[in-house]
Design a protein around this motif. Structure first.
Motif, PDB file in Angstrom:
ATOM      1  N   ILE A 140     -22.864 -19.660  -8.276  1.00 24.71           N
ATOM      2  CA  ILE A 140     -23.706 -20.269  -9.303  1.00 24.71           C
ATOM      3  C   ILE A 140     -24.136 -19.260 -10.363  1.00 24.71           C
ATOM      4  CG2 ILE A 140     -25.991 -19.922  -8.262  1.00 24.71           C
ATOM      5  CD1 ILE A 140     -26.524 -22.896  -8.895  1.00 24.71           C
ATOM      6  N   GLY A 141     -23.974 -17.967 -10.072  1.00 20.23           N
ATOM      7  CA  GLY A 141     -24.329 -16.933 -11.034  1.00 20.23           C
ATOM      8  C   GLY A 141     -23.209 -16.556 -11.981  1.00 20.23           C
ATOM      9  N   ASP A 142     -22.044 -17.200 -11.844  1.00 19.57           N
ATOM     10  CA  ASP A 142     -20.950 -16.920 -12.775  1.00 19.57           C
ATOM     11  C   ASP A 142     -21.376 -17.242 -14.208  1.00 19.57           C
ATOM     12  OD1 ASP A 142     -19.065 -15.950 -11.020  1.00 19.57           O
ATOM     13  OD2 ASP A 142     -18.087 -17.877 -10.681  1.00 19.57           O
ATOM     14  N   PRO A 143     -20.844 -16.520 -15.197  1.00 20.78           N
ATOM     15  CA  PRO A 143     -21.242 -16.777 -16.582  1.00 20.78           C
ATOM     16  C   PRO A 143     -20.714 -18.106 -17.092  1.00 20.78           C
ATOM     17  CG  PRO A 143     -19.471 -15.156 -16.500  1.00 20.78           C
ATOM     18  CD  PRO A 143     -19.906 -15.388 -15.082  1.00 20.78           C
ATOM     19  N   GLY A 144     -21.422 -18.662 -18.079  1.00 26.85           N
ATOM     20  CA  GLY A 144     -20.983 -19.870 -18.755  1.00 26.85           C
ATOM     21  C   GLY A 144     -21.540 -21.135 -18.135  1.00 26.85           C
ATOM     22  N   SER A 145     -21.652 -22.177 -18.943  1.00 25.90           N
ATOM     23  CA  SER A 145     -22.100 -23.476 -18.460  1.00 25.90           C
ATOM     24  C   SER A 145     -21.668 -24.543 -19.449  1.00 25.90           C
ATOM     25  CB  SER A 145     -23.623 -23.508 -18.276  1.00 25.90           C
ATOM     26  OG  SER A 145     -24.281 -23.388 -19.517  1.00 25.90           O
ATOM     27  N   PHE A 146     -21.586 -25.781 -18.988  1.00 25.34           N
ATOM     28  CA  PHE A 146     -21.279 -26.923 -19.842  1.00 25.34           C
ATOM     29  C   PHE A 146     -21.764 -28.178 -19.145  1.00 25.34           C
ATOM     30  CE2 PHE A 146     -17.659 -26.266 -17.083  1.00 25.34           C
ATOM     31  CZ  PHE A 146     -17.321 -27.554 -16.653  1.00 25.34           C
ATOM     32  N   GLU A 147     -21.857 -29.278 -19.905  1.00 27.30           N
ATOM     33  CA  GLU A 147     -22.315 -30.551 -19.371  1.00 27.30           C
ATOM     34  C   GLU A 147     -21.308 -31.635 -19.735  1.00 27.30           C
ATOM     35  OE1 GLU A 147     -25.301 -27.696 -20.422  1.00 27.30           O
ATOM     36  OE2 GLU A 147     -24.427 -29.094 -21.882  1.00 27.30           O
ATOM     37  N   LEU A 148     -20.983 -32.499 -18.781  1.00 24.96           N
ATOM     38  CA  LEU A 148     -20.029 -33.578 -18.989  1.00 24.96           C
ATOM     39  C   LEU A 148     -20.698 -34.934 -18.855  1.00 24.96           C
ATOM     40  CD1 LEU A 148     -16.926 -32.368 -16.917  1.00 24.96           C
ATOM     41  CD2 LEU A 148     -17.344 -32.087 -19.371  1.00 24.96           C
ATOM     42  N   SER A 149     -20.102 -35.948 -19.491  1.00 31.33           N
ATOM     43  CA  SER A 149     -20.484 -37.330 -19.243  1.00 31.33           C
ATOM     44  C   SER A 149     -19.803 -37.792 -17.955  1.00 31.33           C
ATOM     45  CB  SER A 149     -20.066 -38.212 -20.416  1.00 31.33           C
ATOM     46  OG  SER A 149     -18.646 -38.195 -20.554  1.00 31.33           O
ATOM     47  N   ASN A 150     -20.198 -38.965 -17.475  1.00 34.32           N
ATOM     48  CA  ASN A 150     -19.654 -39.455 -16.211  1.00 34.32           C
ATOM     49  C   ASN A 150     -18.145 -39.682 -16.281  1.00 34.32           C
ATOM     50  OD1 ASN A 150     -19.993 -40.648 -13.465  1.00 34.32           O
ATOM     51  ND2 ASN A 150     -19.272 -42.482 -14.515  1.00 34.32           N
TER      52      ASN A 150
END
Length: 415
Positions: A356-366
């Motif tokens: 969970i500490g890896d760099p980067g993030s994003f959010e998706l729709s269903n």
């Protein structure tokens, strides 16, 4: 009852030891902090009112001084649970309760987690919370029964031959329920608050309704009637060992050999070669949106599922890292305190396999989420957006303010 599996000794790693100590200390401070923050400050504000107003509000039907006393009693009852969890945690990790090194280490965020963990016992381990829980658990359990009965190659069709992994196991109720159904189940949890509390419930309680919990006592807003704020529930709702004994016919293997919990980062633990193709099914409930990079979760689940194995998912997409501090906020926090409070927010870009500490993030729709699961070698067997079905999360159904999710539900098979 539930075996605890640690990949590392948290006391041997300075950062892990700090986080564990802070979690333990937050349960130790629960009583004092709640009395101060909930009733003491309100008494101060109340008695600062004009004397005539104090007189009015001290009499029925208002009786605010009596309400403060009743809330203090409720805090004491909740604190007994917090202190039982603390005692179990100290035993679990072999920490001397008289050693002062772990005391006084909890941050305000740790205290918030302790309060929310105590309140979450309402959802997971009270009879009153069962209705909320069943809306998300029952579809998962029913689906597993249907698909795993076909997948089970045991000649006797003993359910213990089916190994189920529950990431983000929280307070352990889904793990417990699936063990009661006869499966061999391993839960995984990263939060020490949740791990310690689940360890106590699963291993430390000796009877049904051993404790009295006041889930709404610490909140003074949106109550139609004062008695709603002071509503009490008994936890746990069942005698756990007796209940599992009564369901022992579901499996030839004793329940104590079919239930375990692992502590640590899901991706780090279950992307390892030794966990490859270890499970018949993975059940995720209100979990996948905890990922900064959900691809890591998908790859991890793919690694530990057997070919043809089933992934059952139910829950919303409240992406937890969407509300993470901005770079400017992180820099300000670092400037003010010398460090950033949460390790997950301080990522070394050159590091790898931090989970969970890896760099980067994003959010998706269903719909994007379902498409991504297919992209990584899963066949979607069922998909219900469930727009007409709602589910709460630690919901006070008598409150003037209620929030509901419309969780998605889907089943995927590893090709």
């Amino acid at each position: 009852m539930a075996a605890q599996r640690e990949e590392i000794d948290p006391l041997s790693d300075p950062e892990e030891r700090r986080v564990l100590h802070a979690a333990l200390d937050s349960f130790r401070q629960y009583r004092q902090a709640a009395h101060y923050n909930i009733t003491h400050v309100r008494r101060q504000a109340f008695y600062s009112l004009p004397a005539a107003h104090v007189d009015i509000l001290s009499e029925p039907p208002f009786s605010l001084p009596q309400t403060f006393r009743d809330v203090d009693d409720a805090i004491d009852s909740n604190a007994e649970i917090a202190e039982a969890i603390l005692e179990a945690g100290l035993t679990m990790y072999g920490i001397d309760p008289h050693d002062k090194s772990w005391q006084g280490t909890a941050t305000p965020r740790d205290m918030d987690k302790a309060r929310s963990t105590i309140r979450q016992l309402y959802r997971d381990w009270s009879d009153e919370g069962r209705q909320e829980l069943s809306k998300v658990f029952e579809p998962i359990k029913t689906t597993l029964h249907g698909f795993l009965s076909d997948f089970n190659t045991s000649p006797s069709k003993d359910r213990s031959a089916s190994r189920v992994l529950v990431p983000g196991a929280g307070l352990g109720r889904l793990v417990f329920d699936l063990v009661a159904e006869g499966y061999t189940v391993e839960g995984n949890e990263i939060s020490y608050h949740q791990l310690i509390a689940s360890y106590y419930i699963l291993n430390g309680t000796g009877k049904a309704e051993q404790h009295t919990l006041y889930p709404w006592a610490l909140n003074f807003s949106n109550h139609l009637r004062r008695e709603n704020q002071l509503r009490a529930v008994g936890i746990p709702d069942i005698h756990l060992a007796e209940f599992l004994e009564s369901t022992s016919s579901a499996s030839e293997l004793h329940y104590s050999e079919r239930m375990s919990m692992s502590a640590g980062d899901f991706c780090v633990l279950y992307r390892q070669p030794e966990t490859r193709e270890s499970f018949s099914a993975v059940a995720t409930c209100f979990f996948i949106d905890t990922a900064p990079n959900v691809i890591n979760y998908i790859e991890t689940i793919k690694n530990c599922l057997r070919p043809g194995g089933i992934w059952v998912n139910g829950g919303p997409l409240l992406w937890h890292f969407e509300s993470s501090p901005t770079p400017a906020e992180k820099q300000a926090a670092k400037h003010n305190s010398g460090s950033v409070a949460e390790a997950a927010d301080t990522v070394d870009p050159s590091a790898s396999n931090q989970g969970i500490g890896d760099p980067g993030s994003f959010e998706l729709s269903n719909d994007e989420m379902v498409a991504l699961v297919q992209r990584f070698g899963f066949e979607i067997l069922r998909h219900e957006e469930r727009s007409d079905k709602t589910a709460g999360y630690i919901l006070d159904d008598r409150s003037m303010l209620t929030n509901y999710y419309r969780p998605s539900f889907w089943v995927a098979r590893k090709l």
